[in-house]
Design a protein around this motif. Structure first.
Motif, PDB file in Angstrom:
ATOM      1  N   GLU A  40       0.831  -1.210   0.000  1.00 38.69           N
ATOM      2  CA  GLU A  40       0.000   0.000   0.000  1.00 38.69           C
ATOM      3  C   GLU A  40       0.865   1.260   0.000  1.00 38.69           C
ATOM      4  O   GLU A  40       1.688   1.484   0.874  1.00 38.69           O
ATOM      5  N   ASN A  41       0.690   2.103  -1.060  1.00 38.70           N
ATOM      6  CA  ASN A  41       1.342   3.404  -1.165  1.00 38.70           C
ATOM      7  C   ASN A  41       2.856   3.357  -1.295  1.00 38.70           C
ATOM      8  O   ASN A  41       3.536   4.337  -1.009  1.00 38.70           O
ATOM      9  N   THR A  42       3.425   2.240  -1.704  1.00 40.74           N
ATOM     10  CA  THR A  42       4.860   2.181  -1.939  1.00 40.74           C
ATOM     11  C   THR A  42       5.141   1.329  -3.168  1.00 40.74           C
ATOM     12  O   THR A  42       4.322   0.507  -3.567  1.00 40.74           O
ATOM     13  N   SER A  43       6.306   1.567  -3.759  1.00 38.59           N
ATOM     14  CA  SER A  43       6.806   0.698  -4.817  1.00 38.59           C
ATOM     15  C   SER A  43       8.183   0.233  -4.391  1.00 38.59           C
ATOM     16  O   SER A  43       9.048   1.052  -4.104  1.00 38.59           O
ATOM     17  N   VAL A  44       8.389  -1.080  -4.342  1.00 38.09           N
ATOM     18  CA  VAL A  44       9.642  -1.637  -3.868  1.00 38.09           C
ATOM     19  C   VAL A  44      10.289  -2.434  -4.986  1.00 38.09           C
ATOM     20  O   VAL A  44       9.631  -3.219  -5.664  1.00 38.09           O
ATOM     21  N   TYR A  45      11.585  -2.224  -5.180  1.00 37.58           N
ATOM     22  CA  TYR A  45      12.338  -2.938  -6.204  1.00 37.58           C
ATOM     23  C   TYR A  45      13.513  -3.677  -5.560  1.00 37.58           C
ATOM     24  O   TYR A  45      14.645  -3.189  -5.569  1.00 37.58           O
ATOM     25  N   PRO A  46      13.297  -4.854  -4.970  1.00 37.42           N
ATOM     26  CA  PRO A  46      14.416  -5.628  -4.415  1.00 37.42           C
ATOM     27  C   PRO A  46      15.374  -6.029  -5.535  1.00 37.42           C
ATOM     28  O   PRO A  46      14.954  -6.366  -6.642  1.00 37.42           O
ATOM     29  N   GLU A  47      16.668  -5.989  -5.239  1.00 34.01           N
ATOM     30  CA  GLU A  47      17.646  -6.226  -6.295  1.00 34.01           C
ATOM     31  C   GLU A  47      18.631  -7.352  -6.002  1.00 34.01           C
ATOM     32  O   GLU A  47      19.489  -7.651  -6.837  1.00 34.01           O
ATOM     33  N   GLY A  48      18.550  -7.983  -4.832  1.00 32.30           N
ATOM     34  CA  GLY A  48      19.478  -9.062  -4.527  1.00 32.30           C
ATOM     35  C   GLY A  48      19.304 -10.238  -5.469  1.00 32.30           C
ATOM     36  O   GLY A  48      18.188 -10.615  -5.823  1.00 32.30           O
ATOM     37  N   ARG A  49      20.403 -10.828  -5.887  1.00 29.37           N
ATOM     38  CA  ARG A  49      20.335 -11.944  -6.840  1.00 29.37           C
ATOM     39  C   ARG A  49      19.570 -13.129  -6.257  1.00 29.37           C
ATOM     40  O   ARG A  49      18.805 -13.791  -6.961  1.00 29.37           O
ATOM     41  N   LYS A  50      19.794 -13.401  -4.975  1.00 37.30           N
ATOM     42  CA  LYS A  50      19.089 -14.517  -4.348  1.00 37.30           C
ATOM     43  C   LYS A  50      17.588 -14.246  -4.276  1.00 37.30           C
ATOM     44  O   LYS A  50      16.775 -15.164  -4.439  1.00 37.30           O
ATOM     45  N   THR A  51      17.228 -12.983  -4.041  1.00 36.24           N
ATOM     46  CA  THR A  51      15.809 -12.623  -3.997  1.00 36.24           C
ATOM     47  C   THR A  51      15.167 -12.840  -5.360  1.00 36.24           C
ATOM     48  O   THR A  51      14.081 -13.431  -5.464  1.00 36.24           O
ATOM     49  N   ILE A  52      15.825 -12.356  -6.411  1.00 34.53           N
ATOM     50  CA  ILE A  52      15.306 -12.532  -7.770  1.00 34.53           C
ATOM     51  C   ILE A  52      15.181 -14.019  -8.093  1.00 34.53           C
ATOM     52  O   ILE A  52      14.162 -14.481  -8.628  1.00 34.53           O
ATOM     53  N   ALA A  53      16.210 -14.783  -7.760  1.00 32.83           N
ATOM     54  CA  ALA A  53      16.185 -16.225  -8.039  1.00 32.83           C
ATOM     55  C   ALA A  53      15.049 -16.901  -7.297  1.00 32.83           C
ATOM     56  O   ALA A  53      14.411 -17.827  -7.820  1.00 32.83           O
ATOM     57  N   GLY A  54      14.767 -16.442  -6.084  1.00 36.38           N
ATOM     58  CA  GLY A  54      13.668 -17.013  -5.315  1.00 36.38           C
ATOM     59  C   GLY A  54      12.332 -16.809  -5.997  1.00 36.38           C
ATOM     60  O   GLY A  54      11.495 -17.727  -6.041  1.00 36.38           O
ATOM     61  N   TYR A  55      12.122 -15.628  -6.555  1.00 40.45           N
ATOM     62  CA  TYR A  55      10.854 -15.360  -7.249  1.00 40.45           C
ATOM     63  C   TYR A  55      10.783 -16.099  -8.580  1.00 40.45           C
ATOM     64  O   TYR A  55       9.693 -16.455  -9.042  1.00 40.45           O
ATOM     65  N   GLN A  56      11.920 -16.337  -9.210  1.00 40.72           N
ATOM     66  CA  GLN A  56      11.919 -17.171 -10.413  1.00 40.72           C
ATOM     67  C   GLN A  56      11.519 -18.602 -10.075  1.00 40.72           C
ATOM     68  O   GLN A  56      10.791 -19.248 -10.829  1.00 40.72           O
ATOM     69  N   ASP A  57      11.959 -19.073  -8.915  1.00 39.87           N
ATOM     70  CA  ASP A  57      11.550 -20.407  -8.457  1.00 39.87           C
ATOM     71  C   ASP A  57      10.054 -20.447  -8.161  1.00 39.87           C
ATOM     72  O   ASP A  57       9.378 -21.451  -8.434  1.00 39.87           O
ATOM     73  N   ILE A  58       9.530 -19.341  -7.608  1.00 37.92           N
ATOM     74  CA  ILE A  58       8.091 -19.268  -7.336  1.00 37.92           C
ATOM     75  C   ILE A  58       7.302 -19.383  -8.637  1.00 37.92           C
ATOM     76  O   ILE A  58       6.307 -20.114  -8.731  1.00 37.92           O
ATOM     77  N   LEU A  59       7.740 -18.668  -9.675  1.00 39.96           N
ATOM     78  CA  LEU A  59       7.056 -18.731 -10.968  1.00 39.96           C
ATOM     79  C   LEU A  59       7.079 -20.146 -11.534  1.00 39.96           C
ATOM     80  O   LEU A  59       6.080 -20.627 -12.084  1.00 39.96           O
ATOM     81  N   ALA A  60       8.221 -20.819 -11.397  1.00 42.14           N
ATOM     82  CA  ALA A  60       8.314 -22.195 -11.887  1.00 42.14           C
ATOM     83  C   ALA A  60       7.357 -23.103 -11.142  1.00 42.14           C
ATOM     84  O   ALA A  60       6.731 -24.003 -11.740  1.00 42.14           O
ATOM     85  N   SER A  61       7.193 -22.859  -9.848  1.00 40.73           N
ATOM     86  CA  SER A  61       6.267 -23.662  -9.058  1.00 40.73           C
ATOM     87  C   SER A  61       4.820 -23.383  -9.459  1.00 40.73           C
ATOM     88  O   SER A  61       4.000 -24.304  -9.576  1.00 40.73           O
ATOM     89  N   LEU A  62       4.484 -22.099  -9.684  1.00 41.36           N
ATOM     90  CA  LEU A  62       3.123 -21.747 -10.086  1.00 41.36           C
ATOM     91  C   LEU A  62       2.766 -22.394 -11.419  1.00 41.36           C
ATOM     92  O   LEU A  62       1.615 -22.774 -11.652  1.00 41.36           O
ATOM     93  N   ASP A  63       3.742 -22.518 -12.296  1.00 46.12           N
ATOM     94  CA  ASP A  63       3.513 -23.126 -13.603  1.00 46.12           C
ATOM     95  C   ASP A  63       3.041 -24.569 -13.481  1.00 46.12           C
ATOM     96  O   ASP A  63       2.341 -25.080 -14.359  1.00 46.12           O
TER      97      ASP A  63
END
Length: 283
Positions: free
Chosen positions: A237-260
């Protein structure tokens, strides 16, 4: 300057400088020759793979004839380019930094998102967006129409000549909740059906029957590019966040693979939406 880990500000600066030169009809070789730089320096600056000084940015902006507010915006990006993790707070007003998200969406070759509560913003009809914003405790009533227009304007990315590949994952609850009312939800569902047949858009429904899944606690957008690292966008709510850590990005890529693996495929999702739309009737 040596190579540095790219930040969101650096990426946005690089994209903006490239577009400015393209609009001015200037090629990188001409820029290097005019400024007395090596071609590799120009390449690093425009690809955001190397830090760039405010003075260097000012030189490029002068060549591209960028002046006024846009010049000041890009110089500010240069001054703060190396600050990681961009948190943009916009309180109760139309966010001026919405351009950050728009610039990245416009440059992305693939945009993946998950929503557990709401229809993704790029697929919302105006009436749905208006109903949603009208219930907000943080959006002034006199700004609602401006924000609705801004959100609908963002959707032009879906109609550009060479659109990105889009994958939208949503929980079943997103489509069955009656928050905006049956008439608006009917309009929204029929719109989703029209959009889901486009060849570069995948809309995937995650049935409630699968129970908890990898993304159940966090909605997000992950944008992919040809030249720069993926950009993750979270929007509490009322913020935009752009996490940039490589491990964080990789974690969300794993989430997408799981959702698939748990979501209905595109054809099954269209059939599921069509049945629900039929229950609600014509929009």
């Amino acid at each position: 300057m040596g190579d540095r880990e790219s930040t969101v500000r650096m990426r946005e600066l690089g994209l903006a400088l490239r577009r400015a030169l393209e609009r001015a009809g200037l090629e990188s070789k001409a820029v290097a020759r005019e400024l007395g730089w090596s071609p590799s320096k120009v390449s690093h600056v425009l690809r955001a793979t190397r830090g760039v000084s405010e003075r260097d940015v000012a030189s490029i902006l002068a060549m591209a004839r960028i002046r006024g507010d846009e010049r000041e915006r890009l110089l500010e990006l240069a001054r703060r380019a190396h600050e990681p993790g961009w948190l943009q707070e916009f309180g109760g007003r139309l966010p001026p930094n919405l351009r950050t998200l728009i610039d990245h969406e416009d440059a992305a070759v693939a945009i993946n998102s998950y929503q557990g509560l709401l229809v993704p913003g790029l697929l919302q009809v105006a009436s749905y967006t208006r109903a949603l914003m009208s219930t907000s405790a943080t959006i002034p009533p006199d700004e609602i129409e401006e924000r609705v227009d801004a959100r609908i304007k963002r959707q032009e990315i879906l109609d550009r000549r060479r659109p990105a590949i889009f994958r939208f994952f949503v929980d079943e609850y997103v489509l069955t909740r009656t928050g905006p009312g049956p008439e608006i939800m009917s309009e929204q569902l029929h719109h989703l059906l029209r959009m889901s047949v486009r060849p570069r858009i995948q809309f995937r429904v995650i049935p409630d029957a699968v129970g908890f899944h990898a993304a159940v606690v966090s909605s997000f957008v992950l944008m992919e590019f040809t030249e720069i690292n993926p950009v993750l966008h979270l929007e509490p709510e009322n913020t935009s966040v752009y996490p940039e850590g490589r491990k964080t990005i990789a974690g969300y890529q794993d989430i997408l693979a799981s959702l698939d693996t748990v979501a209905l495929n595109p054809g099954q999702s269209r059939e599921w939406i069509a049945r629900l739309a039929h229950k609600l009737g014509a929009p």
